[in-house]
Scaffold this motif. Structure first.
Motif, short mmCIF file in Angstrom:
data_model
loop_
_atom_site.label_atom_id
_atom_site.label_comp_id
_atom_site.label_asym_id
_atom_site.label_seq_id
_atom_site.Cartn_x
_atom_site.Cartn_y
_atom_site.Cartn_z
N UNK A 33 -15.02 -46.32 7.27
CA UNK A 33 -14.72 -45.80 8.61
C UNK A 33 -15.10 -46.82 9.66
N UNK A 35 -15.94 -46.69 13.71
CA UNK A 35 -16.29 -45.76 14.76
C UNK A 35 -16.51 -46.53 16.06
N UNK A 37 -18.47 -46.22 19.94
CA UNK A 37 -19.44 -45.50 20.76
C UNK A 37 -19.56 -46.20 22.11
N UNK A 42 -20.29 -40.30 23.25
CA UNK A 42 -20.29 -39.84 21.87
C UNK A 42 -19.61 -40.84 20.94
N UNK A 43 -19.57 -40.49 19.68
CA UNK A 43 -18.97 -41.34 18.65
C UNK A 43 -17.58 -40.82 18.35
N UNK A 45 -14.10 -41.49 15.93
CA UNK A 45 -13.56 -42.13 14.75
C UNK A 45 -12.30 -42.89 15.12
N UNK A 48 -10.09 -44.42 9.28
CA UNK A 48 -10.65 -44.13 7.97
C UNK A 48 -9.68 -44.73 6.97
N UNK A 86 -18.91 -49.45 15.10
CA UNK A 86 -19.77 -49.19 13.95
C UNK A 86 -18.91 -49.06 12.69
N UNK A 91 -19.23 -41.86 0.83
CA UNK A 91 -19.29 -41.63 -0.61
C UNK A 91 -18.34 -40.48 -1.00
N UNK A 92 -18.49 -40.01 -2.22
CA UNK A 92 -17.56 -38.99 -2.71
C UNK A 92 -17.72 -37.64 -2.00
N UNK A 93 -18.87 -37.44 -1.34
CA UNK A 93 -19.04 -36.24 -0.52
C UNK A 93 -18.54 -36.45 0.91
N UNK A 94 -18.26 -37.71 1.27
CA UNK A 94 -17.92 -38.02 2.65
C UNK A 94 -19.13 -38.42 3.48
N UNK A 95 -20.31 -38.35 2.86
CA UNK A 95 -21.52 -38.76 3.57
C UNK A 95 -21.43 -40.22 3.98
N UNK A 96 -21.77 -40.54 5.24
CA UNK A 96 -21.61 -41.89 5.76
C UNK A 96 -22.92 -42.66 5.75
N UNK A 98 -24.22 -46.23 7.52
CA UNK A 98 -23.74 -46.96 8.68
C UNK A 98 -24.23 -48.40 8.71
#
Lengths: 108, 112
Positions: A33, A35, A37, A42-43, A45, A48, A86, A91-96, A98
């Motif tokens: 991703x 991003x 800022x 705010x951030x 996107x 992706x 940024x 990962x496979x859960x979408x957890x980022x 940075x």
């Protein structure tokens, strides 16, 4: 050592110049991703991507999965592009996870 | 359309007090993430929800931090016995599964 490295940390460009920000990562990812800022803001996107290249207006993002490297390009830069950019890997859960960010300043 | 909202936008609390931070995700987004942004640490992951369950809590820094999500929608991040190192901007993001994430404006927490 951070698993997501960005360069440069800071970048100053004159309006109209072509800007490139680089991101390298050392972990397996599902997607990368980019991003944005703005100061005090705010951030948002921007992109992706998991392969190839994407383009939105003056912004282009590319990724090379084999080399674990991505670039964000800003063509014909404008003062309103001044922001922190940024890179983040998902990962496979979408957890980022940075990168530290690149502070971009575009002067008129 | 409505984006991700967070409340409060700012919170000042005394060391040792408990705080609750709220996130309202975009309607229909099944995935919800909490992150925090601090000067020393940059942006870091805290916890991930898929529906009401939290398959990944690996980023919670201590057992003083907890979060829940109800009805597949609103989420609350609770910090007990706040410490000065908890001062940061707490960000919530939501998405459809493995899609781009939409970030809320954040809650700026200051622990005095």
């Amino acid at each position: 050592k951070n698993e997501v490295e960005q360069s440069p940390q800071n970048l100053t460009a004159q309006e109209g110049e072509f800007i490139t920000i680089n991101c390298s990562y050392s972990v397996g990812i599902s997607a990368l991703h980019w991003l944005q800022q703005h100061p005090g803001g705010g951030i948002v996107s921007l992109f992706m991507l998991s392969s190839g290249k994407k383009k939105h207006g003056r912004l282009i993002a590319t990724i090379n999965i084999q080399e674990k490297h991505s670039s964000l390009h800003i063509t014909a830069s404008h003062p309103r592009d001044s922001a922190v950019y940024i890179c983040a890997v998902g990962d496979s859960w979408g957890k980022l996870q940075f990168g530290a960010g690149t502070q971009v300043v575009v002067t008129p | 359309g409505a984006g991700v909202s967070q409340s409060p936008s700012n919170k000042v609390t005394e060391k040792g007090k408990d705080v609750e931070l709220r996130c309202d995700p975009i309607s229909g987004h099944t995935a919800l993430y909490w992150y925090r942004q601090s000067l020393g640490q940059g942006l870091e992951f805290l916890i991930y929800f898929q529906g009401n369950s939290a398959p990944d809590k690996s980023g919670l820094p201590s057992d003083r931090f907890s979060a829940e999500r109800t009805g597949g929608s609103v989420s609350t991040l609770t910090i007990q016995r706040t410490q000065q190192e908890d001062s940061a901007v707490y960000l919530c993001a939501s998405s459809s599964l493995l899609a781009e994430q939409y970030f809320g404006p954040g809650t700026r927490l200051t622990v005095t």
